[in-house]
Scaffold this motif. Structure first.
Motif, PDB file in Angstrom:
ATOM      1  N   LEU A  13      15.109 -11.933  23.833  1.00  0.00           N
ATOM      2  CA  LEU A  13      14.403 -11.414  22.654  1.00  0.00           C
ATOM      3  C   LEU A  13      13.750 -10.048  22.864  1.00  0.00           C
ATOM      4  N   ALA A  14      13.509  -9.676  24.141  1.00  0.00           N
ATOM      5  CA  ALA A  14      12.765  -8.436  24.413  1.00  0.00           C
ATOM      6  C   ALA A  14      13.492  -7.218  23.850  1.00  0.00           C
TER       7      ALA A  14
ATOM      8  N   ASN B 180       8.818 -19.034  21.651  1.00  0.00           N
ATOM      9  CA  ASN B 180       9.516 -17.905  22.277  1.00  0.00           C
ATOM     10  C   ASN B 180       9.398 -16.655  21.419  1.00  0.00           C
TER      11      ASN B 180
ATOM     12  N   ARG C  67       4.495  -9.453  23.161  1.00  0.00           N
ATOM     13  CA  ARG C  67       4.809  -8.542  24.278  1.00  0.00           C
ATOM     14  C   ARG C  67       5.324  -7.193  23.774  1.00  0.00           C
ATOM     15  N   ALA C  68       6.060  -7.226  22.658  1.00  0.00           N
ATOM     16  CA  ALA C  68       6.662  -5.986  22.127  1.00  0.00           C
ATOM     17  C   ALA C  68       5.681  -5.195  21.259  1.00  0.00           C
TER      18      ALA C  68
ATOM     19  N   ALA D 209      14.339 -17.132  25.693  1.00  0.00           N
ATOM     20  CA  ALA D 209      13.222 -16.184  25.573  1.00  0.00           C
ATOM     21  C   ALA D 209      13.601 -14.802  26.100  1.00  0.00           C
TER      22      ALA D 209
ATOM     23  N   ALA E 259       7.443 -13.202  22.408  1.00  0.00           N
ATOM     24  CA  ALA E 259       8.202 -11.950  22.540  1.00  0.00           C
ATOM     25  C   ALA E 259       7.636 -10.891  21.593  1.00  0.00           C
TER      26      ALA E 259
END
Ligand SMILES: NC(=O)c1ccc[n+]([C@@H]2O[C@H](COP(=O)([O-])OP(=O)(O)OC[C@H]3O[C@@H](n4cnc5c(N)ncnc54)[C@H](OP(=O)(O)O)[C@@H]3O)[C@@H](O)[C@H]2O)c1
Length: 312
Positions: A55-56, A87, A94-95, A52, A91
């Motif tokens: 991936l950011a 995951n 979050r992005a 995970a 991600a």
């Protein structure tokens, strides 16, 4: 123009999708576990859906993220694919990604779906769990040079004078040409009406696996492949036998073979309103895939991106 991340950019579908998205004017990043080896037209970024934390960076700034990843070659693909989809969805949320586009498998939920198709269906839910709208395209076999299911069928028909097959040869399937699948994948990007929607995609013909092999036999060997039914062939025995005849590994072969008793046909053609245009029939797509194979073997341009992959 969207900023697009393609996870699975080095795979059979991803290798064709990346240039098509770039041609449509998008800014494309190719996610792979081995960015140093990437030789395609997009900017490579490192990312592993099993990790995970990786991936950011890959996802930063993307507005659309394509998910073309699966773990068919693993014995525990159900657990691994579920964690990977979770995951990726988290991600993306979050992005601030606005749309995930996922290519999954056809098949009716009312059917007793194989573990592979069940897992593809579960991925649809898990990708959406963190709140990013998912656009799902569900397909049966995608035909094109380098596609695992297509190559398995081609090698089988090429190698065998007759086929002794289990009952699944009478199951109906609706294969799609890779070029048509890519056109649909490109066509749903950034489409408001496609957010949170599932579309079924298929080619012009619905046929049984038996008929598919017969058509292919006529093209490859100038005669239809005689197919006889053996009622007691288990998936394990069939997969072992398949791995002797073709280059597919026994685990992938078994995971794929377990799906062939599920009918995989389009029951809702809403995609044709969203992304209109003709699609190829089975015979046409077989001829096109064989042309690509010839081009890849002889090193000419019409090779469906396969030379690029071999260079990686
Ligand atoms: N092929 C078909 O006939 C067909 C039919 C229906 C649906 N689909 C769906 O279409 C999608 C793509 O299929 P495909 O045939 O193109 O697959 P493929 O050729 O096997 O490619 C798989 C891709 O997944 C990536 N990948 C694998 N594990 C990864 C991980 N842990 N982290 C990041 N990337 C990972 C690989 O990239 P790297 O190794 O470079 O990291 C590779 O690019 C799948 O979801 C499949 O279920 C395919």
């Amino acid at each position: 123009m969207a900023s697009i991340l393609v996870a699975g950019a080095t795979g059979f579908v991803g290798r064709r999708l990346v240039p098509a998205l770039a041609e449509a004017g998008h800014d494309v990043r190719a996610m792979t576990r081995n960015p140093d080896e990437y030789a395609g037209p997009a900017r490579p970024v490192a990312g592993d859906v099993a990790d995970a934390g990786s991936l950011a960076d890959a996802m930063a700034g993307a507005t659309v993220a394509y998910y073309l990843v699966h773990g068919l070659g693993s014995r525990d693909f159900e657990t691994e694919d579920a964690r990977a989809a979770q995951n990726f969805g988290a991600a993306a949320a979050r992005a601030g990604v606005r749309q995930i586009v996922y290519l999954g498998g056809l098949g009716s939920d009312r059917d007793d779906l194989s573990p592979h198709l069940r897992s593809r269906r579960e991925a649809e839910r898990l990708l959406a769990a963190a709140g990013v709208p998912v656009t799902t395209l569900r397909a049966a076999i995608i035909v094109g040079h380098g596609g695992i299911s297509w190559e398995m069928t081609r090698e089988l028909v090429d190698a065998l004078p007759v086929m002794i097959a289990p009952r699944w040869v009478n199951t109906r399937v609706q294969p799609i040409w890779i070029g048509d699948a890519v056109r649909y994948l490109v066509g749903v990007a950034e489409r408001e009406e496609a957010l949170g929607r599932t579309y079924e995609i298929g080619g012009a013909d619905v046929l049984t696996y038996r008929r598919m092999m017969q058509v292919l036999g006529r093209i490859l060997n100038r005669r239809p492949l005689p197919v006889f039914i053996a009622p007691v062939a288990t998936p394990r025995a069939s997969a072992l036998w398949l791995s002797l005849i073709t280059r597919v590994d026994p685990v992938t072969g078994r995971n794929l073979l377990e799906s062939v008793s599920n009918e995989v046909i389009v029951t809702d053609d809403a995609i044709t309103d969203l992304v209109p245009g003709p699609v190829l029939g089975y015979r046409q797509m077989v001829l096109a895939a064989l042309r690509e194979r010839l081009a890849a073997l002889t090193g000419s341009a019409d090779d469906g991106g396969e030379r690029e992959q071999h260079g990686q």
